[in-house]
Enzyme design. Structure first.
Site, PDB file in Angstrom:
ATOM      1  N   SER A 185       0.845  -1.193   0.000  1.00 14.23           N
ATOM      2  CA  SER A 185       0.000   0.000   0.000  1.00 14.23           C
ATOM      3  C   SER A 185       0.891   1.258   0.000  1.00 14.23           C
ATOM      4  O   SER A 185       1.765   1.392  -0.860  1.00 14.23           O
ATOM      5  CB  SER A 185      -0.923  -0.049   1.222  1.00 14.23           C
ATOM      6  OG  SER A 185      -1.925   0.914   1.145  1.00 14.23           O
ATOM      7  N   ASP A 245      -8.927  -6.584  -4.185  1.00 11.75           N
ATOM      8  CA  ASP A 245      -8.553  -5.297  -3.591  1.00 11.75           C
ATOM      9  C   ASP A 245      -9.233  -4.191  -4.388  1.00 11.75           C
ATOM     10  O   ASP A 245      -8.899  -3.965  -5.553  1.00 11.75           O
ATOM     11  CB  ASP A 245      -7.028  -5.145  -3.637  1.00 11.75           C
ATOM     12  CG  ASP A 245      -6.530  -3.841  -3.014  1.00 11.75           C
ATOM     13  OD1 ASP A 245      -7.350  -2.977  -2.652  1.00 11.75           O
ATOM     14  OD2 ASP A 245      -5.299  -3.708  -2.900  1.00 11.75           O
ATOM     15  N   HIS A 299      -7.805  -5.438   0.112  1.00 14.05           N
ATOM     16  CA  HIS A 299      -6.536  -4.732   0.277  1.00 14.05           C
ATOM     17  C   HIS A 299      -5.711  -5.343   1.409  1.00 14.05           C
ATOM     18  O   HIS A 299      -4.480  -5.409   1.332  1.00 14.05           O
ATOM     19  CB  HIS A 299      -6.829  -3.265   0.558  1.00 14.05           C
ATOM     20  CG  HIS A 299      -5.636  -2.370   0.528  1.00 14.05           C
ATOM     21  ND1 HIS A 299      -4.849  -2.236  -0.584  1.00 14.05           N
ATOM     22  CD2 HIS A 299      -5.082  -1.567   1.468  1.00 14.05           C
ATOM     23  CE1 HIS A 299      -3.867  -1.381  -0.322  1.00 14.05           C
ATOM     24  NE2 HIS A 299      -3.988  -0.971   0.911  1.00 14.05           N
ATOM     25  N   ASP A 300      -6.378  -5.781   2.455  1.00 15.32           N
ATOM     26  CA  ASP A 300      -5.695  -6.371   3.613  1.00 15.32           C
ATOM     27  C   ASP A 300      -4.873  -7.613   3.261  1.00 15.32           C
ATOM     28  O   ASP A 300      -4.035  -8.038   4.074  1.00 15.32           O
ATOM     29  CB  ASP A 300      -6.714  -6.754   4.688  1.00 15.32           C
ATOM     30  CG  ASP A 300      -6.784  -5.714   5.803  1.00 15.32           C
ATOM     31  OD1 ASP A 300      -6.064  -4.698   5.699  1.00 15.32           O
ATOM     32  OD2 ASP A 300      -7.555  -5.921   6.751  1.00 15.32           O
TER      33      ASP A 300
END
Lengths: 402, 402
Positions: free
Chosen positions: A173, A342, A375-376
């Protein structure tokens, strides 16, 4: 495949690494605060009169100083990448599944450095720190910093550690954005850039989510224009809402459906609607818990500062809007990875970077990993993802003689 | 094609209606408050001792009373569907592009009824109203209501207007859910159900966004547990954040990128970053404006109430989780429409309804419209969308002799 010279884009979703992962922990680690006294000029035109960075290291720097890996953190993480602290044995570092003996970034081979960024709230100089000029916390007067500023601050750390060239700089990220920025700002000092679930700049929707979170914080009466320290309060309500919003964007809709669906809160064993505005659904309970927890440890000014750094990141901006031009200076080799579910920084955003690198004839590998966790996923230990990482670092280790 | 008897699923994205749209306004309209004195039992087990609904009508009810169309509203809309009010000539009804002479729902042929729902804040009985039992606003004591409760409240309106059977009940988003619920609760009283950008129930992510918005409102110190009227304040900060979050989910990422991108705020003509936390990007300015505007006219308790009604909507729940079983009672014909870039209630959610209707051998048309405007598309006048609607209502008009 990964060692092929010249530009090569490889989809590694089903790549099976040869090595067997032997997970292990780096054990008990002790962070150290490193001081840098010279003023640091910032992108905004302001400057800061020296700063401290909280740092952790794992593994040993080899004699050639060729095996150093810098791990850059995202919004709410820190220098505490792996292992545990003696006083918090239940809290492993945020990337403990990635960094350690026998792990994808193998600390038996690499010297790994975690650093808390300038402006963050885990010991490095930031809004909570005492401004020597006033004797009071910086608060609202702490300057806005950018990804480029962070990299400039980290360069001094590299100098202090005697690392002329990182074997790799990695991050997920916002951490991936820092890794990318290193390759542009200090091309000769980066061997490999490993940027996971990143993007070359935020979209309007990304900025919008950040702005809502900031509005929640700024409009909390306990924010006091950023100088809440002096009032002995914390804008906890705003932080809570900010985190809840963020958290939704970190998970995929599929993942939320799978984890929570429409299940009612189970603790009371009641299967009927209660017809109130308190917690009714499991997902509400989860979000409130995440928000509460976050509001207890994270600094509100840091939340503003880091989301703003995200908004501002756009290396193409000073190259006439061309990412190809922005990356022309880069000399590193690259691994980009993205996750199919994501929706914060979807694979298409990583592919923008891949394409700009190819246009520059760079050596780039790309893994698009079919993972359900949004996203995690970059923080989780999906085996295919970790095999990609392990294989890539295996090659780096051989390349640098680690 | 739309008139084909029996179950028929038709993709109407490129359907070209034969009629030429002749837009016109219904002109100046005057809402009226209609009173229903009998107690209304609610799904929660509570009941309300009579209520008033604010209503607007357009066109004329024909002698056979066969040409009535009920328009149900979504979260923040009202009875004011079309035309203008004498005292607000610049504020057309929220679906003025859909309802009017020569428009898709042609008021030269249909008698169209707009109604503000129980619990809303545009004149109908709701949390802002005076509770006759106490002489003070209901505030937090106003009961939680459901989509089913709204339909039960609307049935009395139908009775009062002498409408035994609606030619059609229509709505977008939450409005579509009400139309769907009518077909289950009062199957003989609905000729056609037109549900646009709807869903058979909220996903965990949908509920999560609602919960963040509610948390923003509830944690505003000016909320006072819902009894802010007595304190002479409004939880404006919370409402603003709630609306900003909602607004992001109404637009598509593509649309936001197209409308705003990363453009800096233009009003000051400055092209460089300002390095502050005030408005920097156009999208921030837009969101703040939307939030500010909303916080000036919308009631916070109503926001809680309506989002909770959304959360609770799940007609399959009382049929063992089977939407097919829930819709078995329905006798209406159906038009479902969804928009490709709607990520709040994407097409797959409408298709769940379509499939359950087909399993029940119902007559159903489905239009999946390739439109860039996300969930908000149902309010916009995309020509393909409006042609679908016009063609469908053209057929209804012939069917009912309108």
């Amino acid at each position: 495949m990964l060692r092929e010279p010249g530009p090569a884009v490889t989809r590694l979703g089903f790549f099976v690494a040869r090595m067997v992962l032997k997970p292990g922990s780096v054990g008990v680690v002790t962070p150290k605060l490193m001081r840098f006294d010279a003023p640091l000029a910032l992108a905004s035109g302001a400057s800061i009169d020296g700063y401290s960075l909280m740092v952790e290291t794992y593994g040993e720097l080899n004699a050639e100083r060729s095996n150093a890996v810098l791990v850059c953190h995202a919004l709410n993480a820190s220098h505490h990448v792996a292992g545990i602290h003696a006083d918090a044995p239940d809290v492993p570092g945020w990337w403990d599944n990635m960094v350690g003996p026998g792990k994808p970034v193998d600390t038996n081979r690499f010297f790994v450095v975690g650093v808390n960024n300038l402006g963050s709230c885990f010991g490095s100089t930031g809004p909570m720190s005492i401004d020597p000029a006033t004797g009071r916390p910086y608060g609202a007067s702490f300057p806005v910093v950018t990804v480029e500023d962070w990299v400039n601050a980290q360069v001094r750390l590299a100098d202090a550690l005697g690392i002329e060239r990182w074997a790799a700089i990695m991050g997920g990220s916002l951490g991936g954005m820092q890794a990318l920025s290193w390759t542009i700002q200090y091309p000769e000092r980066v061997g490999h850039c490993v940027a996971i679930a990143a993007a070359p700049k935020l979209s309007a929707q990304n900025i919008a989510f950040n702005e809502v979170a900031r509005t929640a914080i700024r409009s909390d009466p306990d924010f006091h224009g950023g100088d809440y320290y002096a009032h002995g309060v914390v804008p906890r309500r705003g932080l809570r809402v900010a985190r809840m919003i963020g958290h939704i964007t970190y998970l995929s809709g599929e993942d939320m459906a799978e984890k929570f669906g429409r299940a009612l809160r189970r603790s009371d064993g009641i299967a009927d609607y209660q017809f109130h505005y308190e917690i009714e659904f499991e997902v509400e309970s989860y979000l409130r818990y995440q928000g509460d927890k976050f509001s207890e440890y994270f600094d509100a000014n840091t939340y503003l500062l880091i989301t703003r750094a995200l908004d501002y990141f756009d290396p193409a901006r000073t190259s006439g809007g061309s990412l190809v031009a922005a990356l022309a200076a880069a000399r590193a080799k690259f691994l980009l990875a993205a996750f199919t579910t994501d929706w914060r920084f979807p694979p298409v955003r990583s592919r923008e970077i891949v394409e700009a690198l190819i246009a520059n004839d760079r050596d780039v590998a790309y893994a698009e990993i079919d993972a359900p966790h949004g996203h995690d996923a970059f923080l989780l230990d999906d085996p295919r993802y970790h095999r990609v990482m392990a294989a890539y670092f295996d090659n780096i280790a051989r390349e640098v003689g680690a």
